[in-house]
Design a protein around this motif. Structure first.
Motif, mmCIF file in Angstrom:
data_model
loop_
_atom_site.group_PDB
_atom_site.id
_atom_site.type_symbol
_atom_site.label_atom_id
_atom_site.label_comp_id
_atom_site.label_asym_id
_atom_site.label_seq_id
_atom_site.Cartn_x
_atom_site.Cartn_y
_atom_site.Cartn_z
ATOM 1 N N GLU A 111 5.412 -5.641 6.343
ATOM 2 C CA GLU A 111 5.365 -5.605 7.812
ATOM 3 C C GLU A 111 6.614 -4.961 8.396
ATOM 4 O OE1 GLU A 111 4.886 -9.673 9.016
ATOM 5 O OE2 GLU A 111 2.841 -9.790 8.260
ATOM 6 N N GLU A 116 4.110 2.663 10.288
ATOM 7 C CA GLU A 116 3.320 2.537 11.512
ATOM 8 C C GLU A 116 3.747 1.362 12.386
ATOM 9 O OE1 GLU A 116 1.838 2.349 8.388
ATOM 10 O OE2 GLU A 116 1.411 4.477 8.251
ATOM 11 N N THR A 117 4.487 0.437 11.832
ATOM 12 C CA THR A 117 4.798 -0.765 12.605
ATOM 13 C C THR A 117 6.294 -0.879 12.888
ATOM 14 O OG1 THR A 117 4.818 -2.065 10.558
ATOM 15 C CG2 THR A 117 2.760 -2.019 11.785
ATOM 16 N N SER A 118 6.883 -1.879 12.359
ATOM 17 C CA SER A 118 8.247 -2.271 12.697
ATOM 18 C C SER A 118 9.278 -1.157 12.517
ATOM 19 C CB SER A 118 8.643 -3.482 11.860
ATOM 20 O OG SER A 118 9.902 -3.940 12.234
#
Length: 184
Positions: A111, A116-118
């Protein structure tokens, strides 16, 4: 007479050397100061945002250089930075809960380090899309470019200090300041 010619030649060489070796006032004024370039100012600002001052600013300069811009780029720094981030996250999570399952640990690491996230979100919050140097045909605000630069910062810090732990501490502080989700 030979001594007179030698004296004149010596004076000629001294004057010539002085003219050649002394900086020309015209060339000094026509060249912009490297310290005042917008990229240099951006690097100084970035160091303040991450609360880390580089001993060797060249590491940060390279970390903020995309492969589309130069062969001397941040790819290897990004690989090291990703490892630093993953290790820092694993250490923090295991310290909080030594019984965390390997599945949960891997999920939390993923995550935080996913493009694409954090990773991209943290990079955008630092404004890396405005700092990283890219070619004119590359969009500096894409997730992969921002995340690569973000990771490269921590690889650069690890090289600068020769300690991955120091780089991990800077990451954890930056991630927490950005509202990161490592607290449990």
């Amino acid at each position: 007479m030979a001594a007179g010619k030698m004296h004149h030649l010596s004076v000629f060489f001294i004057i010539t050397a002085a003219v050649v070796l002394s900086p020309s006032p015209v060339s000094t004024k026509s060249q912009p100061s490297r310290s005042s370039s917008s990229f240099t100012v951006a690097l100084e600002t970035l160091q303040k945002h991450i609360n880390y001052e580089f001993t060797s600013i060249e590491y940060l300069r390279r970390a903020m250089t995309h492969a589309s811009y130069s062969e001397e780029n941040n790819k290897a720094f990004s690989v090291l930075g990703e490892s630093v981030i993953e290790t820092a996250v694993a250490l923090k999570l295991l310290k909080k809960d030594v019984d965390i399952s390997s599945k949960d640990l891997n999920q939390r690491i993923s995550e935080v380090s996913k493009v694409e996230t954090s990773c991209a979100v943290d990079g955008l919050r630092l404004g890396l899309q405005n700092v990283v140097r890219v070619s004119s045909s590359t969009d500096s605000s894409t997730s992969s470019v921002v995340c690569g630069a973000f990771r490269a910062i921590f690889g650069a810090i690890a090289l600068d200090t020769w300690k991955a732990d120091d780089a991990g501490d800077v990451f954890l502080a930056v991630h927490a300041d950005a509202g990161g989700s490592l607290s449990m």
